[in-house]
Design a protein around this motif. Structure first.
Motif, short mmCIF file in Angstrom:
data_model
loop_
_atom_site.label_atom_id
_atom_site.label_comp_id
_atom_site.label_asym_id
_atom_site.label_seq_id
_atom_site.Cartn_x
_atom_site.Cartn_y
_atom_site.Cartn_z
N PHE A 163 -57.75 91.60 -8.10
CA PHE A 163 -58.72 92.32 -8.92
C PHE A 163 -58.20 92.47 -10.36
O PHE A 163 -58.98 92.40 -11.31
CB PHE A 163 -59.00 93.69 -8.32
CG PHE A 163 -60.08 94.45 -9.03
CD1 PHE A 163 -61.41 94.16 -8.77
CD2 PHE A 163 -59.78 95.42 -9.97
CE1 PHE A 163 -62.42 94.84 -9.44
CE2 PHE A 163 -60.77 96.10 -10.64
CZ PHE A 163 -62.10 95.81 -10.37
N VAL A 164 -56.90 92.69 -10.52
CA VAL A 164 -56.32 92.76 -11.87
C VAL A 164 -56.50 91.42 -12.59
O VAL A 164 -56.82 91.39 -13.79
CB VAL A 164 -54.83 93.15 -11.78
CG1 VAL A 164 -54.16 93.04 -13.14
CG2 VAL A 164 -54.68 94.56 -11.25
N ILE A 205 -67.35 97.64 -19.98
CA ILE A 205 -66.78 96.86 -18.88
C ILE A 205 -65.27 97.07 -18.80
O ILE A 205 -64.70 97.26 -17.71
CB ILE A 205 -67.11 95.37 -19.05
CG1 ILE A 205 -68.61 95.13 -18.83
CG2 ILE A 205 -66.31 94.53 -18.07
CD1 ILE A 205 -69.11 95.46 -17.44
N SER A 206 -64.60 97.03 -19.94
CA SER A 206 -63.15 97.21 -19.95
C SER A 206 -62.77 98.59 -19.44
O SER A 206 -61.80 98.75 -18.68
CB SER A 206 -62.62 97.00 -21.37
OG SER A 206 -61.22 97.11 -21.41
N PHE A 207 -63.52 99.61 -19.83
CA PHE A 207 -63.26 100.99 -19.41
C PHE A 207 -63.46 101.14 -17.89
O PHE A 207 -62.62 101.72 -17.19
CB PHE A 207 -64.18 101.93 -20.17
CG PHE A 207 -63.93 103.38 -19.92
CD1 PHE A 207 -62.95 104.07 -20.63
CD2 PHE A 207 -64.65 104.08 -18.96
CE1 PHE A 207 -62.71 105.41 -20.41
CE2 PHE A 207 -64.42 105.41 -18.73
CZ PHE A 207 -63.44 106.08 -19.45
N TRP A 244 -60.53 101.91 -14.70
CA TRP A 244 -60.60 103.06 -13.78
C TRP A 244 -60.80 102.62 -12.33
O TRP A 244 -60.36 103.31 -11.41
CB TRP A 244 -61.71 104.01 -14.21
CG TRP A 244 -61.25 104.90 -15.32
CD1 TRP A 244 -61.46 104.74 -16.66
CD2 TRP A 244 -60.47 106.09 -15.18
NE1 TRP A 244 -60.86 105.75 -17.35
CE2 TRP A 244 -60.24 106.60 -16.48
CE3 TRP A 244 -59.94 106.77 -14.08
CZ2 TRP A 244 -59.50 107.76 -16.70
CZ3 TRP A 244 -59.20 107.93 -14.31
CH2 TRP A 244 -58.99 108.41 -15.60
N ILE A 245 -61.45 101.49 -12.10
CA ILE A 245 -61.55 100.95 -10.73
C ILE A 245 -60.17 100.56 -10.22
O ILE A 245 -59.83 100.81 -9.05
CB ILE A 245 -62.52 99.75 -10.69
CG1 ILE A 245 -63.96 100.22 -10.91
CG2 ILE A 245 -62.41 99.03 -9.35
CD1 ILE A 245 -64.97 99.09 -10.95
N THR A 280 -54.15 102.83 -17.71
CA THR A 280 -55.47 103.47 -17.78
C THR A 280 -55.55 104.45 -18.93
O THR A 280 -56.58 104.53 -19.63
CB THR A 280 -55.78 104.18 -16.45
OG1 THR A 280 -55.67 103.25 -15.38
CG2 THR A 280 -57.17 104.77 -16.47
N ALA A 281 -54.48 105.21 -19.18
CA ALA A 281 -54.48 106.16 -20.29
C ALA A 281 -54.55 105.43 -21.63
O ALA A 281 -55.33 105.83 -22.52
CB ALA A 281 -53.21 107.02 -20.22
#
Length: 228
Positions: free
Chosen positions: A51-52, A152-154, A158-159, A123-124
């Motif tokens: 997924f990454v 999309i990037s945000f 978080w996913i 994520t931060a």
């Protein structure tokens, strides 16, 4: 307190399940867990790494589409990379996806870390950068991609955080606990003098209904009459 009770009940249940199987099944289960350890990376962690990778490829694809839409790849690439402008360029969002990919793959695929510090960092950084860019830049005046790429990037960042914290780490911890319980049970079996045979784990077959009554009737019939 309730969580402690539930944890103790689940551990007792696991121990009971392990001791209820015969030695052959016990050794097969140990070999199964050891085989998973030899693979080096669990299935759920492999899914996370995929997924990454999807995160990087998807953001890259959107950025390339944006380059084509806004006047061709060569001209737009020179404008966004060589003449980089924080307020109008999408190049930094692509670099942000590369940053997430490198940190997460290095941490959770190469080093195989078992904590959430690295995913919290990526994520931060992603959230802070995108919020600042959306507030300060002029992306919204440049068409649909001004909305799509940051959102999309945000969401993808978080996913990834959710998947690691609620899927990867808990499942791997559960698998590790099961392995420890199985190994402990195998050590206890090995310490018993003479070992344990498979027959000791099975109860004897139940007698058929009425068999005792039939045996008593047969004995009565074989006795001689009292008058003789």
């Amino acid at each position: 307190m309730e969580n402690m009770l539930m944890g103790s009940q689940s551990s007792h249940a696991s121990v009971h399940d392990v001791h209820s199987i015969n030695p052959t099944q016990l050794m097969a289960r140990i070999e199964s867990y050891e085989g998973r350890e030899k693979k080096g990376i669990s299935d759920v962690r492999r899914t996370f790494c995929l997924f990454v990778t999807f995160d990087l490829l998807f953001v890259t694809s959107l950025w390339i589409i944006e380059l084509n839409v806004n006047g061709g790849i060569e001209n737009t690439l020179e404008k966004e990379v060589v003449q980089y402008d924080y307020y109008s360029s999408y190049f930094d969002i692509f670099l942000l996806a590369v940053f997430r990919f490198k940190v997460l793959i290095l941490a959770y695929a190469v080093c195989r870390l078992r904590h959430w510090w690295d995913i919290a960092l990526t994520t931060a950084v992603t959230s802070a950068f995108l919020l600042a860019k959306v507030i300060l830049s002029k992306l919204f005046s440049q068409g649909a991609f001004g909305y799509v790429l940051p959102i999309i990037s945000f969401i993808l960042a978080w996913i990834e955080t959710w998947f690691l914290n609620f899927k990867v780490l808990p499942q791997e911890a559960e698998e590790e606990n099961r392995l420890l319980i199985v190994q402990d049970a195998s050590e206890r079996v090995a310490l018993i003098p003479g070992g344990l045979s498979d027959g000791q784990f099975y109860s004897p077959p139940e007698s058929e209904a009425g068999s005792e009554n039939e045996a008593e009737e047969k004995q009565d019939s074989e006795k001689p009459p009292l008058g003789l």
